[in-house]
Motif scaffolding. Structure first.
Motif, PDB file in Angstrom:
ATOM      1  N   CYS A 197      38.647  79.302  45.103  1.00 17.50           N
ATOM      2  CA  CYS A 197      37.503  78.929  44.270  1.00 17.50           C
ATOM      3  C   CYS A 197      36.576  78.049  45.090  1.00 17.50           C
ATOM      4  O   CYS A 197      37.013  77.032  45.639  1.00 17.50           O
ATOM      5  N   MET A 198      35.317  78.428  45.194  1.00 17.69           N
ATOM      6  CA  MET A 198      34.370  77.620  45.966  1.00 17.69           C
ATOM      7  C   MET A 198      34.161  76.251  45.342  1.00 17.69           C
ATOM      8  O   MET A 198      33.917  75.270  46.050  1.00 17.69           O
ATOM      9  N   VAL A 199      34.243  76.173  44.014  1.00 19.04           N
ATOM     10  CA  VAL A 199      34.031  74.889  43.342  1.00 19.04           C
ATOM     11  C   VAL A 199      35.178  73.932  43.655  1.00 19.04           C
ATOM     12  O   VAL A 199      34.956  72.799  44.092  1.00 19.04           O
ATOM     13  N   VAL A 200      36.406  74.379  43.445  1.00 20.39           N
ATOM     14  CA  VAL A 200      37.563  73.535  43.737  1.00 20.39           C
ATOM     15  C   VAL A 200      37.560  73.149  45.208  1.00 20.39           C
ATOM     16  O   VAL A 200      37.787  71.990  45.564  1.00 20.39           O
ATOM     17  N   GLY A 201      37.310  74.128  46.079  1.00 20.16           N
ATOM     18  CA  GLY A 201      37.287  73.849  47.512  1.00 20.16           C
ATOM     19  C   GLY A 201      36.232  72.831  47.892  1.00 20.16           C
ATOM     20  O   GLY A 201      36.477  71.939  48.708  1.00 20.16           O
ATOM     21  N   ALA A 202      35.051  72.940  47.283  1.00 15.35           N
ATOM     22  CA  ALA A 202      33.968  72.004  47.599  1.00 15.35           C
ATOM     23  C   ALA A 202      34.305  70.591  47.148  1.00 15.35           C
ATOM     24  O   ALA A 202      34.039  69.617  47.862  1.00 15.35           O
ATOM     25  N   VAL A 261      40.678  72.542  29.588  1.00 11.62           N
ATOM     26  CA  VAL A 261      40.579  73.933  30.060  1.00 11.62           C
ATOM     27  C   VAL A 261      40.171  73.971  31.526  1.00 11.62           C
ATOM     28  O   VAL A 261      40.758  74.714  32.333  1.00 11.62           O
ATOM     29  N   VAL A 262      39.168  73.164  31.891  1.00 11.22           N
ATOM     30  CA  VAL A 262      38.740  73.115  33.288  1.00 11.22           C
ATOM     31  C   VAL A 262      39.885  72.638  34.186  1.00 11.22           C
ATOM     32  O   VAL A 262      40.099  73.182  35.276  1.00 11.22           O
ATOM     33  N   THR A 263      40.630  71.644  33.720  1.00  8.60           N
ATOM     34  CA  THR A 263      41.768  71.139  34.484  1.00  8.60           C
ATOM     35  C   THR A 263      42.827  72.220  34.668  1.00  8.60           C
ATOM     36  O   THR A 263      43.387  72.382  35.769  1.00  8.60           O
ATOM     37  N   ALA A 264      43.100  72.971  33.618  1.00  8.53           N
ATOM     38  CA  ALA A 264      44.097  74.038  33.698  1.00  8.53           C
ATOM     39  C   ALA A 264      43.675  75.117  34.692  1.00  8.53           C
ATOM     40  O   ALA A 264      44.484  75.583  35.506  1.00  8.53           O
ATOM     41  N   ILE A 265      42.400  75.504  34.651  1.00  9.53           N
ATOM     42  CA  ILE A 265      41.919  76.548  35.562  1.00  9.53           C
ATOM     43  C   ILE A 265      41.921  76.043  37.007  1.00  9.53           C
ATOM     44  O   ILE A 265      42.370  76.748  37.925  1.00  9.53           O
ATOM     45  N   SER A 266      41.446  74.821  37.213  1.00 12.83           N
ATOM     46  CA  SER A 266      41.415  74.270  38.574  1.00 12.83           C
ATOM     47  C   SER A 266      42.829  74.126  39.121  1.00 12.83           C
ATOM     48  O   SER A 266      43.087  74.436  40.292  1.00 12.83           O
ATOM     49  N   GLY A 267      43.743  73.655  38.279  1.00 14.47           N
ATOM     50  CA  GLY A 267      45.139  73.535  38.705  1.00 14.47           C
ATOM     51  C   GLY A 267      45.743  74.879  39.036  1.00 14.47           C
ATOM     52  O   GLY A 267      46.508  75.019  40.006  1.00 14.47           O
ATOM     53  N   LEU A 268      45.395  75.886  38.246  1.00 13.12           N
ATOM     54  CA  LEU A 268      45.881  77.235  38.514  1.00 13.12           C
ATOM     55  C   LEU A 268      45.422  77.721  39.883  1.00 13.12           C
ATOM     56  O   LEU A 268      46.199  78.312  40.637  1.00 13.12           O
ATOM     57  N   ARG A 269      44.156  77.455  40.210  1.00 15.75           N
ATOM     58  CA  ARG A 269      43.637  77.870  41.521  1.00 15.75           C
ATOM     59  C   ARG A 269      44.415  77.191  42.653  1.00 15.75           C
ATOM     60  O   ARG A 269      44.716  77.815  43.673  1.00 15.75           O
TER      61      ARG A 269
END
Length: 201
Positions: free
Chosen positions: A108-113, A167-175
């Motif tokens: 994910c570019m967002v998590v990576g950034a 929800v955002v935390t769950a998705i970011s953690g999943l990535r």
């Protein structure tokens, strides 16, 4: 008058985003970016001037594509609130399953950034793009949660803004755990557990 570009700029940006989201800015060499985009180094620099500029434009393109795809399911009023969140999960998990078949996580570019020190400071457009998308995403998710609370599919005792952040935390953690090697089936189970506090029984 300059010669027309011999490539589809959006296709190049999508290819670059695919590289950046998996390997990050630091581990994406110009040579590798040219290879995945199918363009010569001179053509890449003529169009984007630098790796940093390519990253900025690829990020902006990536956020636009993600917003469109996720917004389509989150704004689908034919589904109740819970079904919209489950559809969002389906999009994310489908990406991870497709990437796993290729031997890596979707990234994910967002998590990576956010996780790369100093990257936001390289160009104010990076920080602005991330901040704007953060606000849009949380606002839309909060709206979905309020809709789910109204239709009875989501718990009414959870503040919508807190639920959106969950929800955002769950998705970011999943990535992140996908990058660490968690298999798609496990990602699905863990994500379902992450959403459980929002769901009516």
């Amino acid at each position: 008058m300059g010669r027309p570009r011999a490539f589809d700029e959006n296709a190049v940006l999508d290819a670059a985003a695919g590289q950046f989201r998996v390997f990050g800015f630091g581990d994406s060499s110009t040579e590798r970016l040219c290879e995945v985009a199918g363009v010569r180094r001179s053509s890449l620099y003529n169009a984007f001037t630098s790796k940093e500029e390519l990253f900025v434009q690829a990020l902006q393109r990536y956020l636009s594509v993600v917003d469109e795809a996720q917004g389509a399911v989150l704004r689908d009023e034919s589904r109740d609130g819970r079904e919209r969140l489950e559809a969002l999960a389906g999009l994310v998990l489908a990406e991870e399953r497709a990437a796993a078949r290729q031997g890596h996580a979707a990234g994910c570019m967002v998590v990576g950034a956010y996780m790369t020190p100093g990257l936001r400071e390289r160009d104010e457009r990076i920080a602005r793009a991330l901040d704007d998308q953060w606000e849009r995403r949380l606002a839309l998710l909060a709206q979905v949660i309020r809709s789910g609370q109204a239709d009875g599919s989501l718990r009414s005792d959870v503040h919508a803004d807190d639920g959106a952040l969950l929800v955002v935390t769950a998705i970011s953690g999943l990535r992140v755990i996908a990058q660490a090697g968690a298999a798609p089936d496990r990602l699905e189970r863990v994500f379902a557990l992450g959403l459980r506090p929002l769901l009516t029984m």
